[in-house]
Design a protein around this motif. Structure first.
Motif, PDB file in Angstrom:
ATOM      1  N   TYR A   1       7.977   4.532   4.608  1.00 23.88           N
ATOM      2  CA  TYR A   1       8.093   5.313   3.367  1.00 23.88           C
ATOM      3  C   TYR A   1       8.736   4.497   2.244  1.00 23.88           C
ATOM      4  O   TYR A   1       8.385   4.651   1.075  1.00 23.88           O
ATOM      5  CB  TYR A   1       8.882   6.605   3.628  1.00 23.88           C
ATOM      6  CG  TYR A   1       7.983   7.732   4.043  1.00 23.88           C
ATOM      7  CD1 TYR A   1       7.471   8.626   3.104  1.00 23.88           C
ATOM      8  CD2 TYR A   1       7.597   7.906   5.363  1.00 23.88           C
ATOM      9  CE1 TYR A   1       6.619   9.661   3.477  1.00 23.88           C
ATOM     10  CE2 TYR A   1       6.748   8.933   5.750  1.00 23.88           C
ATOM     11  CZ  TYR A   1       6.256   9.806   4.792  1.00 23.88           C
ATOM     12  OH  TYR A   1       5.401  10.815   5.166  1.00 23.88           O
ATOM     13  N   LEU A   2       9.676   3.610   2.588  1.00 17.85           N
ATOM     14  CA  LEU A   2      10.256   2.750   1.553  1.00 17.85           C
ATOM     15  C   LEU A   2       9.221   1.793   0.978  1.00 17.85           C
ATOM     16  O   LEU A   2       9.272   1.426  -0.199  1.00 17.85           O
ATOM     17  CB  LEU A   2      11.433   1.950   2.130  1.00 17.85           C
ATOM     18  CG  LEU A   2      12.759   2.694   2.263  1.00 17.85           C
ATOM     19  CD1 LEU A   2      13.781   1.835   2.985  1.00 17.85           C
ATOM     20  CD2 LEU A   2      13.290   3.079   0.881  1.00 17.85           C
ATOM     21  N   SER A   3       8.240   1.409   1.817  1.00 15.69           N
ATOM     22  CA  SER A   3       7.221   0.461   1.363  1.00 15.69           C
ATOM     23  C   SER A   3       6.286   1.064   0.312  1.00 15.69           C
ATOM     24  O   SER A   3       5.519   0.334  -0.327  1.00 15.69           O
ATOM     25  CB  SER A   3       6.397  -0.045   2.561  1.00 15.69           C
ATOM     26  OG  SER A   3       5.640   1.007   3.141  1.00 15.69           O
ATOM     27  N   ILE A   4       6.350   2.403   0.129  1.00 19.33           N
ATOM     28  CA  ILE A   4       5.550   3.030  -0.936  1.00 19.33           C
ATOM     29  C   ILE A   4       6.020   2.534  -2.299  1.00 19.33           C
ATOM     30  O   ILE A   4       5.228   2.307  -3.209  1.00 19.33           O
ATOM     31  CB  ILE A   4       5.670   4.569  -0.854  1.00 19.33           C
ATOM     32  CG1 ILE A   4       5.002   5.085   0.436  1.00 19.33           C
ATOM     33  CG2 ILE A   4       5.047   5.242  -2.077  1.00 19.33           C
ATOM     34  CD1 ILE A   4       5.190   6.568   0.662  1.00 19.33           C
TER      35      ILE A   4
ATOM     36  N   ARG B   1      -6.036  10.750   9.271  1.00 19.32           N
ATOM     37  CA  ARG B   1      -5.926  10.070  10.564  1.00 19.32           C
ATOM     38  C   ARG B   1      -5.326   8.680  10.441  1.00 19.32           C
ATOM     39  O   ARG B   1      -4.675   8.194  11.357  1.00 19.32           O
ATOM     40  CB  ARG B   1      -7.307   9.972  11.219  1.00 19.32           C
ATOM     41  CG  ARG B   1      -7.819  11.298  11.736  1.00 19.32           C
ATOM     42  CD  ARG B   1      -9.069  11.116  12.589  1.00 19.32           C
ATOM     43  NE  ARG B   1      -9.739  12.398  12.755  1.00 19.32           N
ATOM     44  CZ  ARG B   1     -10.893  12.725  12.189  1.00 19.32           C
ATOM     45  NH1 ARG B   1     -11.515  11.862  11.416  1.00 19.32           N
ATOM     46  NH2 ARG B   1     -11.427  13.907  12.393  1.00 19.32           N
ATOM     47  N   GLU B   2      -5.570   8.007   9.329  1.00 18.82           N
ATOM     48  CA  GLU B   2      -5.123   6.626   9.156  1.00 18.82           C
ATOM     49  C   GLU B   2      -3.830   6.512   8.346  1.00 18.82           C
ATOM     50  O   GLU B   2      -3.303   5.420   8.156  1.00 18.82           O
ATOM     51  CB  GLU B   2      -6.223   5.810   8.458  1.00 18.82           C
ATOM     52  CG  GLU B   2      -7.564   5.807   9.183  1.00 18.82           C
ATOM     53  CD  GLU B   2      -7.451   5.151  10.548  1.00 18.82           C
ATOM     54  OE1 GLU B   2      -6.653   4.202  10.696  1.00 18.82           O
ATOM     55  OE2 GLU B   2      -8.151   5.617  11.484  1.00 18.82           O
ATOM     56  N   ASP B   3      -3.311   7.635   7.874  1.00 13.59           N
ATOM     57  CA  ASP B   3      -2.196   7.614   6.923  1.00 13.59           C
ATOM     58  C   ASP B   3      -0.853   7.558   7.653  1.00 13.59           C
ATOM     59  O   ASP B   3      -0.573   8.399   8.501  1.00 13.59           O
ATOM     60  CB  ASP B   3      -2.252   8.867   6.044  1.00 13.59           C
ATOM     61  CG  ASP B   3      -1.456   8.710   4.758  1.00 13.59           C
ATOM     62  OD1 ASP B   3      -0.558   7.858   4.737  1.00 13.59           O
ATOM     63  OD2 ASP B   3      -1.738   9.444   3.803  1.00 13.59           O
ATOM     64  N   LEU B   4      -0.001   6.555   7.325  1.00 16.77           N
ATOM     65  CA  LEU B   4       1.344   6.471   7.895  1.00 16.77           C
ATOM     66  C   LEU B   4       2.345   7.333   7.128  1.00 16.77           C
ATOM     67  O   LEU B   4       3.441   7.584   7.591  1.00 16.77           O
ATOM     68  CB  LEU B   4       1.834   5.014   7.908  1.00 16.77           C
ATOM     69  CG  LEU B   4       1.204   4.087   8.949  1.00 16.77           C
ATOM     70  CD1 LEU B   4       1.750   2.673   8.782  1.00 16.77           C
ATOM     71  CD2 LEU B   4       1.461   4.577  10.368  1.00 16.77           C
ATOM     72  N   THR B   5       1.972   7.764   5.928  1.00 19.38           N
ATOM     73  CA  THR B   5       2.879   8.578   5.099  1.00 19.38           C
ATOM     74  C   THR B   5       2.151   9.822   4.595  1.00 19.38           C
ATOM     75  O   THR B   5       1.986  10.029   3.391  1.00 19.38           O
ATOM     76  CB  THR B   5       3.407   7.752   3.914  1.00 19.38           C
ATOM     77  OG1 THR B   5       2.298   7.263   3.150  1.00 19.38           O
ATOM     78  CG2 THR B   5       4.249   6.582   4.398  1.00 19.38           C
TER      79      THR B   5
ATOM     80  N   ILE C   1      12.308  10.663  -0.597  1.00 17.65           N
ATOM     81  CA  ILE C   1      13.733  10.876  -0.313  1.00 17.65           C
ATOM     82  C   ILE C   1      13.908  11.742   0.931  1.00 17.65           C
ATOM     83  O   ILE C   1      14.741  11.463   1.807  1.00 17.65           O
ATOM     84  CB  ILE C   1      14.432  11.530  -1.529  1.00 17.65           C
ATOM     85  CG1 ILE C   1      14.496  10.531  -2.698  1.00 17.65           C
ATOM     86  CG2 ILE C   1      15.836  12.009  -1.162  1.00 17.65           C
ATOM     87  CD1 ILE C   1      14.997  11.154  -3.988  1.00 17.65           C
ATOM     88  N   ALA C   2      13.100  12.822   1.034  1.00 17.63           N
ATOM     89  CA  ALA C   2      13.186  13.707   2.198  1.00 17.63           C
ATOM     90  C   ALA C   2      12.825  12.961   3.482  1.00 17.63           C
ATOM     91  O   ALA C   2      13.489  13.114   4.521  1.00 17.63           O
ATOM     92  CB  ALA C   2      12.264  14.907   2.020  1.00 17.63           C
ATOM     93  N   ALA C   3      11.762  12.161   3.408  1.00 14.63           N
ATOM     94  CA  ALA C   3      11.331  11.405   4.593  1.00 14.63           C
ATOM     95  C   ALA C   3      12.414  10.422   5.028  1.00 14.63           C
ATOM     96  O   ALA C   3      12.730  10.304   6.218  1.00 14.63           O
ATOM     97  CB  ALA C   3      10.026  10.671   4.296  1.00 14.63           C
ATOM     98  N   ILE C   4      12.985   9.722   4.038  1.00 13.74           N
ATOM     99  CA  ILE C   4      14.035   8.756   4.361  1.00 13.74           C
ATOM    100  C   ILE C   4      15.253   9.481   4.937  1.00 13.74           C
ATOM    101  O   ILE C   4      15.875   9.017   5.901  1.00 13.74           O
ATOM    102  CB  ILE C   4      14.413   7.936   3.106  1.00 13.74           C
ATOM    103  CG1 ILE C   4      13.243   7.008   2.733  1.00 13.74           C
ATOM    104  CG2 ILE C   4      15.681   7.128   3.332  1.00 13.74           C
ATOM    105  CD1 ILE C   4      13.426   6.282   1.423  1.00 13.74           C
TER     106      ILE C   4
END
Length: 614
Positions: A16-19, A160-164, A188-191
């Motif tokens: 998620y930070l890599s977004i 299916r292919e989405d990491l986030t 922020i919520a994910a982190i």
């Protein structure tokens, strides 16, 4: 299992930070592992505060996400979009559904994290099951609604292919917020979610090797604590293993293995509940009991095996391999280092086989740590206890139990001879020599009655045959064999758990550092009682003129307005002990012994003048 889950969470944190930042995922996960390791070494209190802030931020943002997502769906043609996105409902069949359930089971590992820090939880009987139930309800509601929103609003191939996927869904219906703040909130919520999971995972997982080292099941060095009173060696070791998994395994394998181990643990927990229940160990006194026993446990065991089998050969082989390694480790290292067996031997005992009697002592120790429950009438029992202050140097043990039996017979619907038989060597239920010249004698009878206590002080000591007592210590010195304190406890078999909790608490009070000296030097029977009362639930008040207690002079006990359910148990007047009743009139210079709930006693202390408190 917790290490795997934490590793999985920290990789998700990096994703998620890599977004927003062009950063490599695994190095970020390793960096955060080290940061959380330092945070846990500093202390559980600070860790708990950070954990609380992370959870509040996470749940708040996710609720916002769910509400906006549902509004977006309801603003569209709901029937059409549901038909389009949810048909076929299970594109990979029922088998695909079950294997996915096994894969995401790691998300519910928080249930065991609650229990693993039980030593540092206040009122664990209430707060552990409450924490588990609330976390389960919260997680399930948010998961179901959140996944529904993602499945309905995202293209299946993209999902299916989405990491986030949460961030991708937020881009669909939160794009109206300025400066891309909708996406930022979700990140922020994910982190916060992954950080709280990683942090709690280290905090919880590190307690296991620490506890195992105390039980001599692994190396003693794992018991070392830092200057912050945290198991630093165990925390560093746990973090090191987690970093190894992050670097060696890919994210799918970590998730599968984490879930497989969690399922295995849940299965064993269900087996353990059945064994503990069927062992009929009276000292096994849980504050919360699982409903629908044993069907809940049987279903749990069956589903656990099924889900692991559906997850594929990697999970099956790795789980089986770990179990085999643990069995080898037990027989090669642990077996000869610990004299302990499980409750399963008590089940065998019911079938005429062997049993492990020391387990009762271990469970009794746990009861001491847990303490009394709110409903246990400990203070009332001590307040109304019979007190014997024996000067006779030549009284023997047989003469003592005859005297005790006669006094108890006046309070109970049993004859003296019946009580004498209960306390005799042949009929006794148990006696525990605590050491330091003190012992407990206890019995349970088939009557519906309140607990009765007899407090005995031997001013010159009394010799007691060791064969009559189960010693709590070994290699006692000769002077410890001479008893100066002997406490009798008699309760109803219908209140067996309460009896054992009172017994455990008496044992703890007797085991305090200065008990013997205070017991020897007590001026009268009121002071003997006071020694055994909990300070926070007991207060001594001397009635004087010219202070707030003056208003009590001339009042009847039943007319006094005391906080909560506070109770006057004893009045010391002119050197004599009075057991008050409702019509007893309070006089100047009376010394009142009052017991009650901690909050009520605290309230009394605020208003009473500084002076003699119990």
């Amino acid at each position: 299992a917790l290490i795997f889950k934490s590793a999985f969470a920290l990789i998700g944190m990096g994703a998620y930070l890599s977004i927003y930042m062009d950063v490599p995922i695994k190095p970020i996960a390793v960096t955060f592992s080290l940061l959380f390791m330092l945070l846990n070494i500093v202390g559980v209190k600070k860790t708990g505060q950070v954990q609380g802030m992370l959870v509040v931020a996470l749940v708040g943002i996710l609720i916002f996400f769910v509400i906006l997502g549902l509004f977006e769906i309801f603003s569209l043609n709901t029937d059409e979009i549901n038909r389009q996105q949810l048909t076929p409902f299970m594109p990979f069949g029922f088998e695909g559904l079950i294997s996915t359930v096994g894969l995401i089971f790691v998300s519910y590992a928080g249930l065991t994290q609650v229990a693993s820090v039980a030593e540092e939880i206040k009122n664990p009987d209430r707060n552990i099951p409450l924490g588990m139930i609330l976390s389960l309800i919260t997680a399930t509601v948010i998961y179901v609604l959140g996944v529904y929103i993602m499945v309905v609003l995202l293209d299946p191939d993209v999902l299916r292919e989405d990491l986030t996927p949460v961030a991708s869904a937020a881009n669909v219906f939160m794009d109206w917020l300025p400066f891309g703040s909708g996406l930022l909130l979700v990140v922020i919520a994910a982190i916060a979610a992954f950080a709280s999971t990683g942090n709690a995972g280290i905090m919880s997982a590190a307690r296991y090797p620490f506890a195992m080292a105390r039980d001599k099941l692994i190396w003693k060095s794992f018991t070392k604590v830092s200057r912050f009173d945290t198991p630093s060696v165990s925390i560093v070791f746990t973090t090191g293993i987690m970093i190894l998994f992050i670097l060696v395994l890919d994210v799918a394998d970590i998730a599968k293995l984490a879930s497989a181990f969690m399922l295995l643990i849940f299965g064993f927990l269900n087996v353990a509940v059945i064994i503990m229940r069927e062992s009929r160990i009276e000292e096994y006194d849980p504050g919360f009991k699982s409903p629908l026993y044993p069907w809940m446990q049987i279903i749990g065991i069956t589903i656990t095996i099924w889900l692991i089998a559906e997850m594929g050969w990697i999970s099956i082989l790795f789980t089986a391999g770990m179990v085999i390694c643990c069995i080898i480790y037990y027989y090669q290292y642990a077996k000869d280092r610990v004299v302990r067996q499980g409750a399963i031997y008590h089940v065998h005992a019911r079938l005429g086989e062997m049993r492990y009697d020391a387990l009762e002592r271990e469970m009794r120790g746990i009861m001491r740590e847990k303490g009394l429950r709110k409903e246990d009438p400990y203070e009332q029992a001590i307040g109304h206890a019979i007190v014997l202050d024996i000067e006779n140097k030549h009284m023997d043990y047989r003469g003592l139990i005859e005297k005790v039996s006669g006094l108890l017979a006046e309070r109970m619907p049993l004859r003296k001879q019946e009580l004498l038989s209960i306390f005799s060597e042949e009929g006794t239920e148990g006696a525990i020599a605590i050491g330091k010249g003190a012992a407990l004698k206890h019995a349970r009878i088939n009557l519906d009655m309140d607990s009765e206590i007899v407090l005995v002080r031997f001013r010159h000591g009394i010799e007691i045959d060791d064969e009559m007592f189960e010693s709590a210590y070994t290699d006692q010195q000769a002077n410890e064999r001479k008893m100066v304190a002997l406490i009798f406890l008699v309760s109803s078999k219908k209140k067996s758990g309460q009896h054992l909790r009172i017994l455990a608490h008496l044992s703890e009070m007797i085991d305090s550092v200065d008990f013997t000296e205070r017991w020897k030097n007590a001026k009268d029977e009121a002071e003997l009682r006071e020694i055994l009362l909990r300070d926070e639930r007991f207060i001594n008040i001397v009635i004087r003129r010219n202070n707030i207690t003056e208003r009590m002079i001339g009042e009847k006990v039943k007319e006094l307005e005391l906080p909560g359910e506070s109770l006057i148990t004893i009045i010391k007047r002119d050197g004599k002990i009075i057991f008050p009743h409702g019509n007893t009139v309070i006089r100047e210079a009376d010394e009142l012994s009052i017991i009650g709930e901690k909050v009520d006693i605290d309230q009394l202390k605020k208003f009473m003048p500084k002076g003699k408190y119990g």
